[in-house]
Design a protein around this motif. Structure first.
Motif, mmCIF file in Angstrom:
data_model
loop_
_atom_site.group_PDB
_atom_site.id
_atom_site.type_symbol
_atom_site.label_atom_id
_atom_site.label_comp_id
_atom_site.label_asym_id
_atom_site.label_seq_id
_atom_site.Cartn_x
_atom_site.Cartn_y
_atom_site.Cartn_z
ATOM 1 N N ARG A 90 19.629 -4.342 37.356
ATOM 2 C CA ARG A 90 18.181 -4.131 37.268
ATOM 3 C C ARG A 90 17.626 -4.477 35.892
ATOM 4 O O ARG A 90 16.542 -5.054 35.779
ATOM 5 N N ASP A 91 18.368 -4.146 34.834
ATOM 6 C CA ASP A 91 17.872 -4.419 33.484
ATOM 7 C C ASP A 91 17.756 -5.918 33.221
ATOM 8 O O ASP A 91 16.803 -6.379 32.593
ATOM 9 N N LYS A 92 18.709 -6.671 33.719
ATOM 10 C CA LYS A 92 18.707 -8.112 33.508
ATOM 11 C C LYS A 92 17.527 -8.775 34.202
ATOM 12 O O LYS A 92 16.850 -9.633 33.624
ATOM 13 N N ILE A 93 17.270 -8.367 35.443
ATOM 14 C CA ILE A 93 16.171 -9.008 36.173
ATOM 15 C C ILE A 93 14.816 -8.622 35.601
ATOM 16 O O ILE A 93 13.894 -9.432 35.540
ATOM 17 N N ILE A 94 14.678 -7.387 35.135
ATOM 18 C CA ILE A 94 13.420 -6.971 34.507
ATOM 19 C C ILE A 94 13.178 -7.755 33.226
ATOM 20 O O ILE A 94 12.084 -8.272 32.986
ATOM 21 N N ALA A 95 14.213 -7.874 32.410
ATOM 22 C CA ALA A 95 14.084 -8.569 31.129
ATOM 23 C C ALA A 95 13.811 -10.058 31.311
ATOM 24 O O ALA A 95 13.163 -10.690 30.469
ATOM 25 N N GLY A 167 12.788 -3.208 39.671
ATOM 26 C CA GLY A 167 14.160 -3.320 39.207
ATOM 27 C C GLY A 167 15.082 -2.338 39.914
ATOM 28 O O GLY A 167 16.275 -2.584 40.079
ATOM 29 N N TYR A 168 14.529 -1.204 40.346
ATOM 30 C CA TYR A 168 15.292 -0.203 41.085
ATOM 31 C C TYR A 168 15.216 -0.448 42.588
ATOM 32 O O TYR A 168 16.140 -0.101 43.328
ATOM 33 N N LEU A 169 14.121 -1.020 43.053
ATOM 34 C CA LEU A 169 13.910 -1.294 44.468
ATOM 35 C C LEU A 169 13.613 -2.785 44.624
ATOM 36 O O LEU A 169 12.455 -3.174 44.817
ATOM 37 N N PRO A 170 14.639 -3.628 44.529
ATOM 38 C CA PRO A 170 14.437 -5.084 44.479
ATOM 39 C C PRO A 170 14.093 -5.690 45.836
ATOM 40 O O PRO A 170 14.847 -6.456 46.427
ATOM 41 N N GLY A 173 12.381 -11.720 48.785
ATOM 42 C CA GLY A 173 13.270 -12.865 48.821
ATOM 43 C C GLY A 173 13.616 -13.334 50.220
ATOM 44 O O GLY A 173 14.505 -14.154 50.397
ATOM 45 N N TRP A 174 12.909 -12.839 51.235
ATOM 46 C CA TRP A 174 13.162 -13.270 52.610
ATOM 47 C C TRP A 174 11.825 -13.602 53.272
ATOM 48 O O TRP A 174 10.788 -13.066 52.916
ATOM 49 N N ASN A 175 11.872 -14.544 54.218
ATOM 50 C CA ASN A 175 10.662 -15.021 54.893
ATOM 51 C C ASN A 175 9.576 -15.350 53.853
ATOM 52 O O ASN A 175 9.824 -16.077 52.914
ATOM 53 N N GLU A 176 8.393 -14.775 54.012
ATOM 54 C CA GLU A 176 7.307 -15.056 53.074
ATOM 55 C C GLU A 176 7.124 -13.950 52.040
ATOM 56 O O GLU A 176 6.139 -13.944 51.303
ATOM 57 N N CYS A 177 8.071 -13.022 51.987
ATOM 58 C CA CYS A 177 8.006 -11.944 50.998
ATOM 59 C C CYS A 177 8.483 -12.491 49.648
ATOM 60 O O CYS A 177 9.572 -13.069 49.564
ATOM 61 N N PRO A 178 7.696 -12.330 48.585
ATOM 62 C CA PRO A 178 8.099 -12.864 47.275
ATOM 63 C C PRO A 178 9.454 -12.317 46.832
ATOM 64 O O PRO A 178 9.837 -11.200 47.188
ATOM 65 N N CYS A 179 10.171 -13.099 46.055
ATOM 66 C CA CYS A 179 11.452 -12.646 45.523
ATOM 67 C C CYS A 179 11.208 -11.531 44.509
ATOM 68 O O CYS A 179 10.084 -11.371 44.003
ATOM 69 N N PRO A 180 12.224 -10.722 44.191
ATOM 70 C CA PRO A 180 12.017 -9.603 43.265
ATOM 71 C C PRO A 180 11.433 -10.019 41.917
ATOM 72 O O PRO A 180 10.585 -9.312 41.358
ATOM 73 N N GLU A 181 11.864 -11.165 41.390
ATOM 74 C CA GLU A 181 11.330 -11.613 40.098
ATOM 75 C C GLU A 181 9.828 -11.857 40.171
ATOM 76 O O GLU A 181 9.077 -11.469 39.270
#
Length: 261
Positions: A90-95, A167-170, A173-181
């Motif tokens: 989670r820390d890496k994706i947030i940063a 970051g805790y609830l990523p 990333g599927w269908n038309e839902c935006p990816c966590p980033e």
């Protein structure tokens, strides 16, 4: 402590008997978050969850956390257990996220409308002046009886900024839902513009709490952003399938609802 379908567990279980009465997967997932949480059992009155959320949101100002609600239906439980199994950082994706939420939404709007003629885009936008207002969370409610659809967690997530909840609830990333980033970037943009915070999650629903509503912003521009974020919000969540209907409802709504089919 158990109060009418609710367990409060401040990071550790205080009562072994109560722990044993909980659904095993609910308890396991709750512990994996490594933060304080409250468990609301399936069938509980939803207003209890919303009241607890608002109390936690106020407490978090001094406590150094933001609350989030996650409804642990079958698919959500599988998703969260998969995240833990894959040791999601989670820390890496947030940063690593950029502050480009507005650009992401503009790009997505163009993507979803680029095959339309100008006249067709205007027709999709529409001229509606009435729309549904949302003042309460509904994502965790059962359509059958109006109670909680599944065991539900209220988490006190130890983040400085509300967009870091992703970051805790990523989700995504599927269908038309935006990816966590992209989710993080959009959540940051919406918080800075509207003071809206991500509040409720299921496996395919996300709701924001927007206490300042649109914070003085143009309701049509906000509705276009919502459509870009989640086309189903208009295409399956309005009566007329017009963005203007969503815009009319957003004007006085404190809750923003998104569902990805």
């Amino acid at each position: 402590m158990k109060i009418s379908g609710m367990y409060y567990i401040p990071g550790i279980v205080l009562n072994v008997k109560e722990e044993l009465r909980m659904d095993e997967s609910t308890l396991r997932i709750a512990k994996d978050f490594q933060c304080k949480y409250t468990v609301f059992e399936k069938g509980t009155e939803p207003k209890m969850v919303e009241q607890a959320y608002h109390e936690a949101l106020e407490a978090g100002k001094a406590g150094g956390f933001f609350p989030a609600i996650i409804c642990l239906d079958e698919y959500s439980a599988e998703w969260l257990e998969e995240v833990v199994k894959n040791e999601y950082n989670r820390d890496k994706i947030i940063a690593g996220c950029a502050n480009n939420g507005e650009d992401i939404l503009k790009e997505r709007f163009v993507e979803y409308t680029e095959d339309y003629e100008d006249e067709e885009v205007q027709q999709m936008i529409g001229e509606e002046t009435e729309g549904e207002e949302l003042h309460e969370f509904i994502g965790y409610m059962s359509f059958q009886d109006g109670m909680l659809e599944a065991d539900t967690l209220l988490l006190e997530i130890p983040v400085k900024n509300p967009w870091e909840i992703i970051g805790y609830l990523p989700m995504g990333g599927w269908n038309e839902c935006p990816c966590p980033e992209d989710m993080i970037a959009v959540c940051r943009y919406w918080y800075e513009k509207y003071q809206a915070v991500p509040a409720v999650f299921t496996h395919d629903v996300m709701e924001f709490y927007a206490p300042l509503k649109l914070n003085g912003a143009d309701n049509m521009e906000a509705a276009k952003e919502h459509y870009a974020f989640c086309p189903d919000r208009v295409e399956q969540g309005t009566r007329t399938y017009h963005i203007s209907e969503l815009a009319a409802g957003l004007q006085e709504s404190e809750v923003w609802y998104f569902w990805w089919d």
